[in-house]
Structure formats: C-alpha cells, structure tokens
Motif scaffolding. Structure first.
Motif, PDB file in Angstrom:
ATOM      1  N   LYS A  13       0.830  -1.076  -0.041  1.00  0.00           N
ATOM      2  CA  LYS A  13       0.043  -0.107  -0.003  1.00  0.00           C
ATOM      3  C   LYS A  13       0.931   1.195   0.024  1.00  0.00           C
ATOM      4  O   LYS A  13       2.047   0.990   0.199  1.00  0.00           O
ATOM      5  CB  LYS A  13      -0.949   0.206   1.367  1.00  0.00           C
ATOM      6  CG  LYS A  13      -1.643  -1.028   1.615  1.00  0.00           C
ATOM      7  CD  LYS A  13      -2.711  -1.516   0.622  1.00  0.00           C
ATOM      8  CE  LYS A  13      -3.557  -2.724   0.949  1.00  0.00           C
ATOM      9  NZ  LYS A  13      -4.634  -2.993  -0.154  1.00  0.00           N
ATOM     10  N   ASP A  14       0.349   2.340  -0.413  1.00  0.00           N
ATOM     11  CA  ASP A  14       1.140   3.644  -0.270  1.00  0.00           C
ATOM     12  C   ASP A  14       0.758   4.514   1.075  1.00  0.00           C
ATOM     13  O   ASP A  14       0.877   5.506   1.279  1.00  0.00           O
ATOM     14  CB  ASP A  14       0.726   4.580  -1.161  1.00  0.00           C
ATOM     15  CG  ASP A  14      -0.807   4.972  -1.522  1.00  0.00           C
ATOM     16  OD1 ASP A  14      -1.627   4.503  -0.716  1.00  0.00           O
ATOM     17  OD2 ASP A  14      -1.055   5.531  -2.384  1.00  0.00           O
ATOM     18  N   TYR A  15       0.200   3.475   2.016  1.00  0.00           N
ATOM     19  CA  TYR A  15       0.083   4.182   3.343  1.00  0.00           C
ATOM     20  C   TYR A  15       0.450   3.104   4.526  1.00  0.00           C
ATOM     21  O   TYR A  15       0.449   1.709   4.105  1.00  0.00           O
ATOM     22  CB  TYR A  15      -1.257   4.435   3.577  1.00  0.00           C
ATOM     23  CG  TYR A  15      -2.263   3.561   3.346  1.00  0.00           C
ATOM     24  CD1 TYR A  15      -3.001   2.800   4.324  1.00  0.00           C
ATOM     25  CD2 TYR A  15      -2.949   3.460   2.125  1.00  0.00           C
ATOM     26  CE1 TYR A  15      -3.769   1.966   4.278  1.00  0.00           C
ATOM     27  CE2 TYR A  15      -3.813   2.581   1.892  1.00  0.00           C
ATOM     28  CZ  TYR A  15      -4.441   1.611   2.826  1.00  0.00           C
ATOM     29  OH  TYR A  15      -5.244   0.684   2.747  1.00  0.00           O
ATOM     30  N   THR A  16       0.479   3.359   5.760  1.00  0.00           N
ATOM     31  CA  THR A  16       0.815   2.288   6.769  1.00  0.00           C
ATOM     32  C   THR A  16      -0.333   2.329   7.813  1.00  0.00           C
ATOM     33  O   THR A  16      -1.150   3.241   7.611  1.00  0.00           O
ATOM     34  CB  THR A  16       2.223   2.712   7.350  1.00  0.00           C
ATOM     35  OG1 THR A  16       2.140   4.110   7.912  1.00  0.00           O
ATOM     36  CG2 THR A  16       3.386   2.746   6.605  1.00  0.00           C
ATOM     37  N   VAL A  17      -0.118   1.423   8.680  1.00  0.00           N
ATOM     38  CA  VAL A  17      -1.165   1.337   9.872  1.00  0.00           C
ATOM     39  C   VAL A  17      -1.166   2.612  10.658  1.00  0.00           C
ATOM     40  O   VAL A  17      -0.352   3.439  10.878  1.00  0.00           O
ATOM     41  CB  VAL A  17      -0.688   0.272  10.550  1.00  0.00           C
ATOM     42  CG1 VAL A  17       0.421   0.441  11.409  1.00  0.00           C
ATOM     43  CG2 VAL A  17      -2.087  -0.270  11.466  1.00  0.00           C
ATOM     44  N   LYS A  18      -2.323   3.044  10.857  1.00  0.00           N
ATOM     45  CA  LYS A  18      -2.595   4.279  11.349  1.00  0.00           C
ATOM     46  C   LYS A  18      -2.056   4.538  13.151  1.00  0.00           C
ATOM     47  O   LYS A  18      -1.383   5.389  13.523  1.00  0.00           O
ATOM     48  CB  LYS A  18      -4.205   4.708  11.547  1.00  0.00           C
ATOM     49  CG  LYS A  18      -4.306   6.045  12.156  1.00  0.00           C
ATOM     50  CD  LYS A  18      -5.763   6.571  11.840  1.00  0.00           C
ATOM     51  CE  LYS A  18      -6.167   8.021  12.344  1.00  0.00           C
ATOM     52  NZ  LYS A  18      -7.531   8.236  12.211  1.00  0.00           N
ATOM     53  N   ASN A  19      -2.363   3.218  13.601  1.00  0.00           N
ATOM     54  CA  ASN A  19      -2.035   3.384  15.245  1.00  0.00           C
ATOM     55  C   ASN A  19      -2.811   4.708  15.792  1.00  0.00           C
ATOM     56  O   ASN A  19      -2.065   5.455  16.570  1.00  0.00           O
ATOM     57  CB  ASN A  19      -0.574   3.487  15.416  1.00  0.00           C
ATOM     58  CG  ASN A  19       0.053   1.848  15.400  1.00  0.00           C
ATOM     59  OD1 ASN A  19       1.246   1.723  14.795  1.00  0.00           O
ATOM     60  ND2 ASN A  19      -0.793   1.029  15.763  1.00  0.00           N
ATOM     61  N   GLY A  20      -4.035   4.653  15.548  1.00  0.00           N
ATOM     62  CA  GLY A  20      -4.808   5.952  16.307  1.00  0.00           C
ATOM     63  C   GLY A  20      -6.231   5.557  15.984  1.00  0.00           C
ATOM     64  O   GLY A  20      -6.678   4.555  15.076  1.00  0.00           O
ATOM     65  N   LYS A  21      -7.076   6.127  16.648  1.00  0.00           N
ATOM     66  CA  LYS A  21      -8.327   6.002  16.391  1.00  0.00           C
ATOM     67  C   LYS A  21      -9.002   6.544  14.957  1.00  0.00           C
ATOM     68  O   LYS A  21      -8.528   7.244  14.416  1.00  0.00           O
ATOM     69  CB  LYS A  21      -9.287   7.089  17.364  1.00  0.00           C
ATOM     70  CG  LYS A  21      -8.978   6.562  18.889  1.00  0.00           C
ATOM     71  CD  LYS A  21      -9.911   7.473  19.630  1.00  0.00           C
ATOM     72  CE  LYS A  21      -9.703   6.873  21.465  1.00  0.00           C
ATOM     73  NZ  LYS A  21     -10.479   7.783  22.205  1.00  0.00           N
ATOM     74  N   PHE A  22     -10.151   5.526  14.697  1.00  0.00           N
ATOM     75  CA  PHE A  22     -10.843   5.752  13.590  1.00  0.00           C
ATOM     76  C   PHE A  22     -11.563   7.214  13.633  1.00  0.00           C
ATOM     77  O   PHE A  22     -11.971   7.678  14.474  1.00  0.00           O
ATOM     78  CB  PHE A  22     -11.922   4.773  13.180  1.00  0.00           C
ATOM     79  CG  PHE A  22     -11.455   3.743  12.978  1.00  0.00           C
ATOM     80  CD1 PHE A  22     -10.896   3.322  11.557  1.00  0.00           C
ATOM     81  CD2 PHE A  22     -11.300   2.517  13.640  1.00  0.00           C
ATOM     82  CE1 PHE A  22     -10.568   2.093  11.223  1.00  0.00           C
ATOM     83  CE2 PHE A  22     -10.814   1.275  13.457  1.00  0.00           C
ATOM     84  CZ  PHE A  22     -10.472   0.884  12.037  1.00  0.00           C
ATOM     85  N   SER A  23     -11.388   8.088  12.495  1.00  0.00           N
ATOM     86  CA  SER A  23     -11.833   9.266  12.340  1.00  0.00           C
ATOM     87  C   SER A  23     -13.309   9.327  12.002  1.00  0.00           C
ATOM     88  O   SER A  23     -14.091  10.039  12.374  1.00  0.00           O
ATOM     89  CB  SER A  23     -11.144  10.270  11.169  1.00  0.00           C
ATOM     90  OG  SER A  23      -9.835  10.463  11.998  1.00  0.00           O
ATOM     91  N   THR A  24     -13.463   8.438  11.159  1.00  0.00           N
ATOM     92  CA  THR A  24     -14.986   7.939  10.487  1.00  0.00           C
ATOM     93  C   THR A  24     -15.072   6.437  10.378  1.00  0.00           C
ATOM     94  O   THR A  24     -13.957   5.810  10.112  1.00  0.00           O
ATOM     95  CB  THR A  24     -15.397   8.559   9.197  1.00  0.00           C
ATOM     96  OG1 THR A  24     -14.567   7.956   8.245  1.00  0.00           O
ATOM     97  CG2 THR A  24     -14.924  10.279   9.560  1.00  0.00           C
ATOM     98  N   PRO A  25     -16.418   6.020  10.276  1.00  0.00           N
ATOM     99  CA  PRO A  25     -16.536   4.581  10.118  1.00  0.00           C
ATOM    100  C   PRO A  25     -15.929   4.123   8.546  1.00  0.00           C
ATOM    101  O   PRO A  25     -15.357   3.017   8.515  1.00  0.00           O
ATOM    102  CB  PRO A  25     -17.968   4.307  10.240  1.00  0.00           C
ATOM    103  CG  PRO A  25     -18.465   5.357  11.099  1.00  0.00           C
ATOM    104  CD  PRO A  25     -17.524   6.446  10.738  1.00  0.00           C
ATOM    105  N   ASP A  26     -15.730   5.080   7.865  1.00  0.00           N
ATOM    106  CA  ASP A  26     -15.523   4.795   6.319  1.00  0.00           C
ATOM    107  C   ASP A  26     -13.978   4.667   6.395  1.00  0.00           C
ATOM    108  O   ASP A  26     -13.551   3.745   5.282  1.00  0.00           O
ATOM    109  CB  ASP A  26     -15.750   5.906   5.552  1.00  0.00           C
ATOM    110  CG  ASP A  26     -17.118   6.179   5.425  1.00  0.00           C
ATOM    111  OD1 ASP A  26     -17.999   5.664   5.823  1.00  0.00           O
ATOM    112  OD2 ASP A  26     -17.437   7.239   4.406  1.00  0.00           O
ATOM    113  N   GLU A  27     -13.258   4.874   7.367  1.00  0.00           N
ATOM    114  CA  GLU A  27     -11.617   4.620   7.297  1.00  0.00           C
ATOM    115  C   GLU A  27     -11.533   3.047   7.512  1.00  0.00           C
ATOM    116  O   GLU A  27     -10.054   2.478   7.019  1.00  0.00           O
ATOM    117  CB  GLU A  27     -11.336   5.144   8.441  1.00  0.00           C
ATOM    118  CG  GLU A  27      -9.696   5.569   8.810  1.00  0.00           C
ATOM    119  CD  GLU A  27      -9.226   6.234   9.868  1.00  0.00           C
ATOM    120  OE1 GLU A  27      -8.344   5.703  10.427  1.00  0.00           O
ATOM    121  OE2 GLU A  27      -9.552   7.379   9.940  1.00  0.00           O
ATOM    122  N   LEU A  28     -12.440   2.348   7.892  1.00  0.00           N
ATOM    123  CA  LEU A  28     -12.354   0.895   7.874  1.00  0.00           C
ATOM    124  C   LEU A  28     -11.965   0.338   6.502  1.00  0.00           C
ATOM    125  O   LEU A  28     -11.342  -0.722   6.398  1.00  0.00           O
ATOM    126  CB  LEU A  28     -14.011   0.259   8.289  1.00  0.00           C
ATOM    127  CG  LEU A  28     -13.918   0.084   9.879  1.00  0.00           C
ATOM    128  CD1 LEU A  28     -15.514  -0.347  10.147  1.00  0.00           C
ATOM    129  CD2 LEU A  28     -13.101  -0.987  10.399  1.00  0.00           C
TER     130      LEU A  28
END
Length: 315
Positions: A115-130
């Motif tokens: 992927k062009d991103y890594t794991v967030k290690n933070g709370k979901f900002s919106t459910p869509d982030e799933l």
C-alpha cells in the motif's frame, strides 16, 4: 414566541422539495475505537485466559462469524480472524500484529507493504476509514456498518441493538466464560431464544442492565447475577495494613508487589441501557439538487444546549 416558531416551521415546510431524517443510537453498536484504551499485552488471569483486549476482539470475531458473513469468508475462514486482528491493530498503541494474548506475528506495517500508506495506530476518524484496513472490502463493510461505531466505550445497549449484535454478544460471552460451553454462531435455535428473552426484558419503560443480563443467563441455565456489580477492591495503603512504607513496597518474595491482572467484567457491567451518542443522516432535495448531511452529537448532558457536535459532514 410560539406563533413565530410556528410561522418559521411553516415557511420551512413550504419549500418545493423533500426532507428526511434518520436517527441512529450509536450506543447500540460495538465501539472499534475502544481498542485504543486497551493493552494488547496485558496479563491474563489463570481462570479467564484472555485479557480485555482479546475479549473486545472476540465480539468483533463473533459478529463476523455470523452466518450472514459466510459468503465473504467461504473457503478462507482464517481471513475472518486476520481481519479482526487488522482492525484492532489499526487502532491500538503498539506496532506489532497481536494475534493472541502473548503472541505477536511481526510488525503491523508489513501487512501494508503493498500500500501507499501504513497502519494508523490511532482512532478511526470516521467509520469509512475501515475501508483502508487490510482484508476489508465494500461487501463486508456495508454489512458491518450498522453494528460498529467509533463512539462510546465497551458497553452496548442491547435493547436497541439489531439481532446480529445481540447474538454476537452472547456468542462472545459463551466463548469466553468458564461457566458455560461455547455456543456456535449457527446455533439459531438457542440464540433466538436468548434474543427473545432480551427483547422481553427490554419491554419495561426503563430497562435495567441487570435484568437484561439475567434474561440471557436464564436461557443459558446460569445462576442470576447480583443486582449490582461487585465494587472494585480498594488497594490498602501502608498504614491500613500495618506495614511501613518500605515494607509495603515489597511483596512476600521481597520484590516489588504487582497488582493482580483485572478480571473480566460481569455480564451486567458489559451492558448499557443509557443512550449518549446519536448519529443523524439528513437528506434534502429540491428539483435536481440533493443535499446529504451526516452529523453525530453527544447527548449525555441533561441540557440540550450543551450537546456537542462530534462530527458534521456535507456529503
């Protein structure tokens, strides 16, 4: 003032178009952001064998183990648990894949190497982030959306939960308790009996968490819980137990005294009958123009004027 309000309402309702509002109680869902509050490596009790982090994961796993999700994990059941691990790892505080209490499976970022991103290690900002979580797709998300939230704590208002959440809650409880044999998610007869008992217990004007818990235990042929959950024991101070400060700092073995790991909450402590978080989907249309708004408020305060807006988005 009431005449002016009526006139304003009349002007609002007199526009050429349609307006609709859907309201949802977020407390009836599983809070995915609660993983942020838990320690994946917390010690476990000898009797329970799991910590609170794993217990929260098992609710999500039980939900995804419902027959309604079979189409997504057909011939690849291991992907179900992998998705549960990935969702928890997206939020939790450490940077390793937590497969089971005490067992890690490498670094979380390895899961997103393509992927062009890594794991967030933070709370979901919106459910869509799933949808960014490895292993999630739109089919699973669309079905899971109605049962998960990013607001609240680890308690769930079963009186307002849908059938799948109530059943998953009971399956998780049976799979994590030493006083009952595990219930399989496809045991529809028993789970429907529990569901009916929960619905009946919730018919009272003011539902009580203890009554809902005992309705579940009644179907499972377990002794009822006490009316109130046991209060946590207060840790004794050095003066209370008759020891000096130096003595109190050491256990019987002479080393530092460690607090025992917490035991899992009683069934009553896992159930809420209060509502705090509400989400609204508002849609207005006039001619070719359609406006959609999603908003979430915290209605915990008795004064509506003090209800903070937690989320607002024009879609």
């Amino acid at each position: 003032e009431s005449i002016m309000a009526a006139a304003a309402a009349g002007d609002f309702l007199d526009f050429d178009g349609d307006f609709s509002v859907s309201c949802f109680v977020e407390d009836s869902k599983m809070n995915l952001n609660y993983f942020r509050e838990l320690d994946p490596e917390a010690k476990v009790t000898e009797n329970e064998q799991i910590n609170d982090y794993e217990y929260h994961k098992r609710l999500l796993e039980s939900l995804l183990s419902s027959p309604a999700y079979d189409e997504f994990f057909k011939n690849k059941p291991e992907k179900r648990r992998e998705l549960v691990d990935n969702i928890a790892d997206w939020v939790d505080k450490n940077n390793v894949v937590d497969e089971q209490p005490g067992f890690q499976g490498g670094y979380e970022d390895q899961v997103y190497s393509d992927k062009d991103y890594t794991v967030k290690n933070g709370k979901f900002s919106t459910p869509d982030e799933l949808l960014l979580v490895e292993g999630m797709d739109e089919g699973i998300y669309n079905k899971l959306y109605s049962d998960v939230t990013i607001y609240g704590d680890d308690k769930i208002n079963l009186c307002l939960s849908d059938d799948e959440m109530v059943k998953a809650f009971v399956v998780r409880y049976s799979n994590s308790s030493t006083e009952i044999n595990p219930i399989l998610p496809d045991n529809e007869e028993l789970l429907n009996q529990v569901l009916d008992a929960v619905r009946e217990a919730c018919l009272t004007p003011v539902p009580n968490a203890n009554e809902v818990a005992n309705a579940i235990r009644g179907v499972l042929d377990l002794a009822p819980e006490a009316a109130a959950a046991a209060a946590p024991q207060k840790k004794k101070s050095a003066t209370e137990d008759g020891k000096s400060g130096a003595e109190a700092a050491k256990g019987d073995s002479g080393g530092e005294e460690e607090e025992p790991p917490p035991t899992l909450k009683t069934l009553t402590e896992q159930i809420s009958t209060a509502n705090r978080f509400y989400s609204f989907d508002l849609t207005g249309s006039s001619g070719d123009i359609i406006l959609k708004i999603r908003a979430v408020i915290n209605a915990e305060d008795d004064d509506p004027e003090k209800w903070p807006m937690l989320f607002y988005k024009v879609q």
